[in-house]
Write a protein that holds these residues in place. Sequence first.
Motif, PDB file in Angstrom:
ATOM      1  N   PRO A   1       0.812  -1.218   0.000  1.00 54.40           N
ATOM      2  CA  PRO A   1       0.000   0.000   0.000  1.00 54.40           C
ATOM      3  C   PRO A   1       0.846   1.269   0.000  1.00 54.40           C
ATOM      4  CG  PRO A   1      -0.089  -1.086   2.147  1.00 54.40           C
ATOM      5  CD  PRO A   1       0.709  -1.974   1.246  1.00 54.40           C
ATOM      6  N   GLY A   2       0.266   2.327  -0.557  1.00 50.64           N
ATOM      7  CA  GLY A   2       0.876   3.650  -0.512  1.00 50.64           C
ATOM      8  C   GLY A   2       1.844   3.925  -1.642  1.00 50.64           C
ATOM      9  N   PRO A   3       2.322   5.186  -1.685  1.00 44.07           N
ATOM     10  CA  PRO A   3       3.277   5.571  -2.721  1.00 44.07           C
ATOM     11  C   PRO A   3       4.576   4.783  -2.593  1.00 44.07           C
ATOM     12  CG  PRO A   3       2.407   7.503  -1.598  1.00 44.07           C
ATOM     13  CD  PRO A   3       1.966   6.296  -0.826  1.00 44.07           C
ATOM     14  N   LYS A   4       5.224   4.541  -3.707  1.00 44.52           N
ATOM     15  CA  LYS A   4       6.474   3.778  -3.690  1.00 44.52           C
ATOM     16  C   LYS A   4       7.283   4.077  -4.944  1.00 44.52           C
ATOM     17  CE  LYS A   4       3.424   0.106  -4.164  1.00 44.52           C
ATOM     18  NZ  LYS A   4       2.312   0.807  -4.092  1.00 44.52           N
ATOM     19  N   PHE A   5       8.564   3.867  -4.853  1.00 41.25           N
ATOM     20  CA  PHE A   5       9.450   3.905  -6.014  1.00 41.25           C
ATOM     21  C   PHE A   5       9.949   2.481  -6.192  1.00 41.25           C
ATOM     22  CE2 PHE A   5      13.571   4.083  -8.065  1.00 41.25           C
ATOM     23  CZ  PHE A   5      13.356   4.965  -9.098  1.00 41.25           C
ATOM     24  N   VAL A   6       9.642   1.885  -7.325  1.00 42.66           N
ATOM     25  CA  VAL A   6      10.035   0.504  -7.596  1.00 42.66           C
ATOM     26  C   VAL A   6      10.879   0.486  -8.856  1.00 42.66           C
ATOM     27  CG1 VAL A   6       9.213  -1.835  -8.088  1.00 42.66           C
ATOM     28  CG2 VAL A   6       7.892  -0.345  -6.564  1.00 42.66           C
ATOM     29  N   TYR A   7      12.058  -0.071  -8.752  1.00 45.50           N
ATOM     30  CA  TYR A   7      12.930  -0.230  -9.907  1.00 45.50           C
ATOM     31  C   TYR A   7      13.135  -1.726 -10.112  1.00 45.50           C
ATOM     32  CZ  TYR A   7      17.095  -0.409 -12.776  1.00 45.50           C
ATOM     33  OH  TYR A   7      17.983  -0.684 -13.781  1.00 45.50           O
ATOM     34  N   LEU A   8      12.776  -2.214 -11.274  1.00 46.74           N
ATOM     35  CA  LEU A   8      12.961  -3.621 -11.595  1.00 46.74           C
ATOM     36  C   LEU A   8      13.709  -3.727 -12.919  1.00 46.74           C
ATOM     37  CD1 LEU A   8       9.335  -4.814 -10.807  1.00 46.74           C
ATOM     38  CD2 LEU A   8      11.367  -5.286  -9.434  1.00 46.74           C
ATOM     39  N   HIS A   9      14.741  -4.510 -12.952  1.00 45.85           N
ATOM     40  CA  HIS A   9      15.494  -4.752 -14.186  1.00 45.85           C
ATOM     41  C   HIS A   9      15.122  -6.140 -14.675  1.00 45.85           C
ATOM     42  CE1 HIS A   9      19.652  -5.065 -16.330  1.00 45.85           C
ATOM     43  NE2 HIS A   9      18.639  -5.072 -17.165  1.00 45.85           N
ATOM     44  N   ASN A  10      14.388  -6.184 -15.768  1.00 46.60           N
ATOM     45  CA  ASN A  10      13.948  -7.447 -16.336  1.00 46.60           C
ATOM     46  C   ASN A  10      15.072  -8.050 -17.172  1.00 46.60           C
ATOM     47  OD1 ASN A  10      12.764  -9.552 -17.687  1.00 46.60           O
ATOM     48  ND2 ASN A  10      11.007  -8.380 -18.421  1.00 46.60           N
ATOM     49  N   LEU A  11      15.545  -9.215 -16.774  1.00 42.74           N
ATOM     50  CA  LEU A  11      16.635  -9.873 -17.492  1.00 42.74           C
ATOM     51  C   LEU A  11      16.152 -10.714 -18.666  1.00 42.74           C
ATOM     52  CD1 LEU A  11      18.777 -10.979 -14.446  1.00 42.74           C
ATOM     53  CD2 LEU A  11      19.175  -9.052 -15.976  1.00 42.74           C
ATOM     54  N   GLY A  12      14.860 -10.737 -18.914  1.00 46.02           N
ATOM     55  CA  GLY A  12      14.304 -11.576 -19.979  1.00 46.02           C
ATOM     56  C   GLY A  12      15.001 -11.454 -21.315  1.00 46.02           C
ATOM     57  N   PRO A  13      15.122 -10.269 -21.876  1.00 49.64           N
ATOM     58  CA  PRO A  13      15.715 -10.174 -23.214  1.00 49.64           C
ATOM     59  C   PRO A  13      17.250 -10.130 -23.218  1.00 49.64           C
ATOM     60  CG  PRO A  13      14.493  -8.170 -22.666  1.00 49.64           C
ATOM     61  CD  PRO A  13      14.434  -9.067 -21.480  1.00 49.64           C
ATOM     62  N   HIS A  14      17.881 -10.765 -22.262  1.00 51.79           N
ATOM     63  CA  HIS A  14      19.341 -10.861 -22.214  1.00 51.79           C
ATOM     64  C   HIS A  14      19.745 -12.326 -22.377  1.00 51.79           C
ATOM     65  CE1 HIS A  14      18.742  -7.025 -20.156  1.00 51.79           C
ATOM     66  NE2 HIS A  14      19.992  -6.749 -20.400  1.00 51.79           N
ATOM     67  N   ILE A  15      20.994 -12.513 -22.799  1.00 49.20           N
ATOM     68  CA  ILE A  15      21.491 -13.883 -22.830  1.00 49.20           C
ATOM     69  C   ILE A  15      21.621 -14.370 -21.402  1.00 49.20           C
ATOM     70  CG2 ILE A  15      22.702 -13.643 -25.022  1.00 49.20           C
ATOM     71  CD1 ILE A  15      25.316 -13.439 -23.363  1.00 49.20           C
ATOM     72  N   PRO A  16      21.435 -15.618 -21.171  1.00 50.35           N
ATOM     73  CA  PRO A  16      21.044 -16.652 -22.124  1.00 50.35           C
ATOM     74  C   PRO A  16      19.552 -16.564 -22.453  1.00 50.35           C
ATOM     75  CG  PRO A  16      21.198 -17.617 -19.942  1.00 50.35           C
ATOM     76  CD  PRO A  16      21.626 -16.171 -19.817  1.00 50.35           C
ATOM     77  N   PHE A  17      19.215 -16.833 -23.718  1.00 51.65           N
ATOM     78  CA  PHE A  17      17.818 -16.847 -24.138  1.00 51.65           C
ATOM     79  C   PHE A  17      17.235 -18.206 -23.772  1.00 51.65           C
ATOM     80  CE2 PHE A  17      19.780 -13.927 -27.354  1.00 51.65           C
ATOM     81  CZ  PHE A  17      19.356 -12.771 -26.721  1.00 51.65           C
TER      82      PHE A  17
END
Length: 171
Positions: free
Chosen positions: A18-34
Amino acid sequence: YQSKMQFYTWAEEAIAVPGPKFVYLHNLGPHIPFVTDASCNFLSDPNYYSGDKTKAANDEYRKAGYIASIECTNAKTLPLLRKILEQSDPEPIIILIGDHGIYDEYSHETLNAYYLPGDGAKQLYPTLTPMNAFRIIFNQYLGTMYYLLPDKSYDTNLVPVPDPWPACTGN
């Protein structure tokens, strides 16, 4: 495979806080290894990821693996963004940035998409780099006073990269 799919679990958990937040997520999906196909299932063919430094066995597998990874990423990310928009109060700020392309010559042609409440998008411009996007957004929404830096991209040796589309940006 598990760590690449964990991104979406973390994002779902962040939405529930709940409430305001700063969320940083680095999605590794489109990186090797595929490792995923377009439906986000594990790729069992080791030619996608068992080469040198977990790279694909050849360029054909590299292209196919990259495209499948992007399709999987889109299939997971778009519903997640819809959920964020539906369940956020206050209205969210969403910054979606792709950090590089598949080949070195395209490494600075990246996705930069912003969802900014109110008049937030009015200060954005075509040559904007992510470092200045964050400065503009922080200044507008968080009351900071960051000055803007030159909108330049650098390779890993901190050498400026020429603008790949000078006709579009006027540089």
